[in-house]
Scaffold this active site. Structure first.
Site, PDB file in Angstrom:
ATOM      1  N   SER A  53       0.825  -1.211   0.000  1.00 42.42           N
ATOM      2  CA  SER A  53       0.000   0.000   0.000  1.00 42.42           C
ATOM      3  C   SER A  53       0.859   1.260   0.000  1.00 42.42           C
ATOM      4  O   SER A  53       2.000   1.270   0.464  1.00 42.42           O
ATOM      5  CB  SER A  53      -0.898   0.034   1.235  1.00 42.42           C
TER       6      SER A  53
HETATM    7  N1  SAH Z   1      -0.250  -5.433   4.121  1.00 41.39           N
HETATM    8  C1  SAH Z   1       0.519  -5.663   2.914  1.00 41.39           C
HETATM    9  C2  SAH Z   1      -0.251  -5.314   1.649  1.00 41.39           C
HETATM   10  C3  SAH Z   1      -0.693  -6.544   1.069  1.00 41.39           C
HETATM   11  S1  SAH Z   1      -1.616  -6.545  -0.420  1.00 41.39           S
HETATM   12  C4  SAH Z   1       1.853  -4.948   2.946  1.00 41.39           C
HETATM   13  O1  SAH Z   1       2.107  -4.173   3.886  1.00 41.39           O
HETATM   14  O2  SAH Z   1       2.657  -5.172   2.043  1.00 41.39           O
HETATM   15  C5  SAH Z   1      -2.890  -7.663   0.098  1.00 41.39           C
HETATM   16  C6  SAH Z   1      -2.453  -9.055   0.443  1.00 41.39           C
HETATM   17  O3  SAH Z   1      -3.616  -9.754   0.861  1.00 41.39           O
HETATM   18  C7  SAH Z   1      -1.861  -9.843  -0.723  1.00 41.39           C
HETATM   19  O4  SAH Z   1      -0.592 -10.301  -0.370  1.00 41.39           O
HETATM   20  C8  SAH Z   1      -2.843 -10.997  -0.910  1.00 41.39           C
HETATM   21  O5  SAH Z   1      -2.243 -12.198  -1.284  1.00 41.39           O
HETATM   22  C9  SAH Z   1      -3.466 -11.098   0.472  1.00 41.39           C
HETATM   23  N2  SAH Z   1      -4.775 -11.752   0.534  1.00 41.39           N
HETATM   24  C10 SAH Z   1      -5.834 -11.622  -0.300  1.00 41.39           C
HETATM   25  N3  SAH Z   1      -6.865 -12.375   0.124  1.00 41.39           N
HETATM   26  C11 SAH Z   1      -6.443 -13.008   1.245  1.00 41.39           C
HETATM   27  C12 SAH Z   1      -7.037 -13.936   2.142  1.00 41.39           C
HETATM   28  N4  SAH Z   1      -8.292 -14.380   1.986  1.00 41.39           N
HETATM   29  N5  SAH Z   1      -6.315 -14.373   3.181  1.00 41.39           N
HETATM   30  C13 SAH Z   1      -5.037 -13.941   3.385  1.00 41.39           C
HETATM   31  N6  SAH Z   1      -4.411 -13.075   2.576  1.00 41.39           N
HETATM   32  C14 SAH Z   1      -5.107 -12.613   1.516  1.00 41.39           C
END
Ligand code: SAH
Length: 221
Positions: free
Chosen positions: A70
């Site tokens: 993000s």
């Molecule tokens: N918080 C992260 C941003 C991640 S982007 C950071 O600081 O970099 C969102 C993430 O959510 C992705 O890695 C994706 O794989 C994960 N995601 C999506 N659906 C999910 C689910 N049902 N359970 C766990 N992770 C999930």
């Protein structure tokens, strides 16, 4: 001492200070603990090498597997909305790069983070270990189910957007407790919801438009 490397390190520190000043403080976040954490976590270590020069810019960055880390402001804003205090138990859904988890750990929280893509989880785990964030625990799973064995959580932060707020997350939120979660279809129309549980009552507030990747759940959406 390699002068080139030292200069790069100083530049990155300067870029990070500027990021906090111009992207976060200038937009109205003045909470010292959040600003301190955003200044402390080396965001450039959470992106691939080719993206290091962009690590402190005002936008999200790709982290592989179609996912994104993000925008710095969004990380600071969600962290601030949640009022995170030391020793709180915080559940994060969507570990991704591990950056948000590091910011929460830097604030003294006990972090439980769930990711569904194994290579992302493993990379994040390695980075956080290298940076000595030892109070972060990791789980490879569908985060829409939460982490029932470790519930309740004082705070829950979801960093991917689905069509609804998953019931297990509401159930696993402590009372009192707060959750920040983007809701809505990807790429358009998402809003960040701030959910509060107090005295057995749950209230939600719409905090405004955001853009996150999809929350991929087992619920068939
Ligand atoms: N918080 C992260 C941003 C991640 S982007 C950071 O600081 O970099 C969102 C993430 O959510 C992705 O890695 C994706 O794989 C994960 N995601 C999506 N659906 C999910 C689910 N049902 N359970 C766990 N992770 C999930």
């Amino acid at each position: 001492m390699d002068t080139g490397r030292r200069t790069l390190r100083i530049d990155l520190r300067r870029n990070r200070d500027r990021m906090v000043r111009e992207q976060i403080e200038a937009r109205g976040i003045h909470e010292t603990s959040v600003l301190r954490a955003m200044r402390a976590v080396p965001r450039h270590l959470f992106v691939e090498e080719a993206l290091i020069p962009q690590a402190y810019e005002d936008h999200p960055l790709p982290l592989g597997h179609g996912q994104t880390i993000s925008q710095p402001y969004v990380v600071a804003w969600m962290t601030w909305l949640l009022d995170v205090a030391p020793d709180m138990k915080v559940l994060e859904i969507g570990t991704g790069s591990g950056y948000q988890a590091a910011v929460l750990a830097e604030m003294g929280a006990r972090v439980y983070t769930v990711e569904r893509i194994k290579p992302l989880l493993e990379t994040a785990q390695r980075r956080l270990a290298d940076l000595r964030y030892t109070q972060v625990r990791f789980k490879l799973d569908d985060g829409t189910l939460g982490w029932p064995e470790e519930a309740p959580f004082d705070r829950i932060l979801v960093t991917a957007a689905g069509p609804v707020i998953p019931d297990p997350l509401v159930e696993q939120l402590a009372d009192p407790g707060k959750m920040a979660i983007p809701v809505g279809p990807s790429k358009r129309g998402q809003t960040l919801m701030l959910l509060e549980k107090q005295n057995g009552r749950v209230t939600t507030r719409d905090m405004g438009g955001v853009m996150f990747v999809d929350l991929v759940g087992r619920h068939g959406w």
